[in-house]
Design a protein around this motif. Sequence first.
Motif, short mmCIF file in Angstrom:
data_model
loop_
_atom_site.label_atom_id
_atom_site.label_comp_id
_atom_site.label_asym_id
_atom_site.label_seq_id
_atom_site.Cartn_x
_atom_site.Cartn_y
_atom_site.Cartn_z
N ASP A 97 46.74 34.64 51.08
CA ASP A 97 46.12 35.22 49.89
C ASP A 97 46.23 34.29 48.69
OD1 ASP A 97 45.05 37.57 48.26
OD2 ASP A 97 46.99 37.21 47.29
N ALA A 202 50.63 40.45 46.73
CA ALA A 202 49.45 39.78 47.28
C ALA A 202 48.29 40.76 47.40
CB ALA A 202 49.78 39.19 48.65
N VAL A 204 46.08 41.64 49.53
CA VAL A 204 45.60 41.75 50.90
C VAL A 204 45.29 43.21 51.21
CG1 VAL A 204 46.95 39.75 51.64
CG2 VAL A 204 47.88 42.04 51.93
#
Length: 380
Positions: A97, A202, A204
């Motif tokens: 990421d 992150a 994601v």
Amino acid sequence: MTAIPLSILDLAPIPAGSTVTDALRNTVDLAARAEEFGYRRYWLAEHHLAPGVASAAPQILIGAVAAATERIRVGSGAVQTGHWTPLSIVEQFGTLDALHPGRIDLGVGRSGQRHAETLAREGRPGPEREASVVDGLLIPKPFDQRRLAGSPVLSLFRALLQQPGAETPDFAEQVEQITGLLDGSYRSAEGHPARATPGENADVQLWILGSSGGQSAQVAGERGLPFAANYHVSPSNVLEAVQAYRKAFKPSAVLDEPYVVVSADVVVAPTDEEARELASPYALWVHSIRSKLAAVPFPTPAEAAAREWTEEEWDLVADRIDTQFVGAPGTVVAGLEVLRRVTGADELLVTTITHDHADRVRSFRLLAEAWGLTGSGGSP
């Protein structure tokens, strides 16, 4: 009704007579084409000890695919949690990421744990449900997992993919740890925090993949996460999987409503006849997986034509062959529309394997055109 998004699941197949290098280059090329064609996401599977599959390290492949594309989401379908710790998964995908912000999907599944569970199944009663057709969709007789239970390869998987004496935690516990490490809320049993770097915060998307109405579907629903149900490998269980997920679903910060992706095995060509020829080696390939737990390099149509099958051998692969969507664009679109309607899928995840890479690229292009994809890529 507006057509739902299509996405791609890739195993980086190695055609007979080809090499790992060729297969990986084909994957990167196909991903770039998929972005042009308008597919929403491009997922890489995790497979081990398979001479015909090069996607043993999807985290590395995801980085290569993301670097070769600009918009399409890229991710795992799925990381096998039985082979990795939650921290290693989060750090790997946090790194991805950081390099490719906002485009990474983290799909996790119980495949590694299910291998160990299969070792204990020998002698248990097999599935008794017969094949049926539900509103036009074939739900085949379940594959009897007892056929795999005695395979020495299962023990080999465990020996090579886990440290000696290691025990895989419960899947729900692993997902909780992954979530906590991603959002920064992780605490040990003693209350100590852990900071995953990279990984914490992150951007994601966490997905759960499952092949039945069991723990994966339950975990995805209870945590309000998107769920990918498996029709192309476990077609007999797809309806119970999506039903269990929806029944367990609770709204979350991620989703207000259930979001279901359903996978499908597809081969498209200009005519039904040509598509059937291109798809004909699939039975040999599936047989190698079911009989030896190791996919062979994908055969040629000529090799498939020369094979003579016994009734017992064909029974080993019939559920997978009968649920392929093979044909001209209109034929396949009609079949996929039935799959979408019966499962209520919000998105379809398509996988295609042919011996020749150009045929595989063409299959995805023809399907994209017939489905009405626009080339926009993007995310839900």
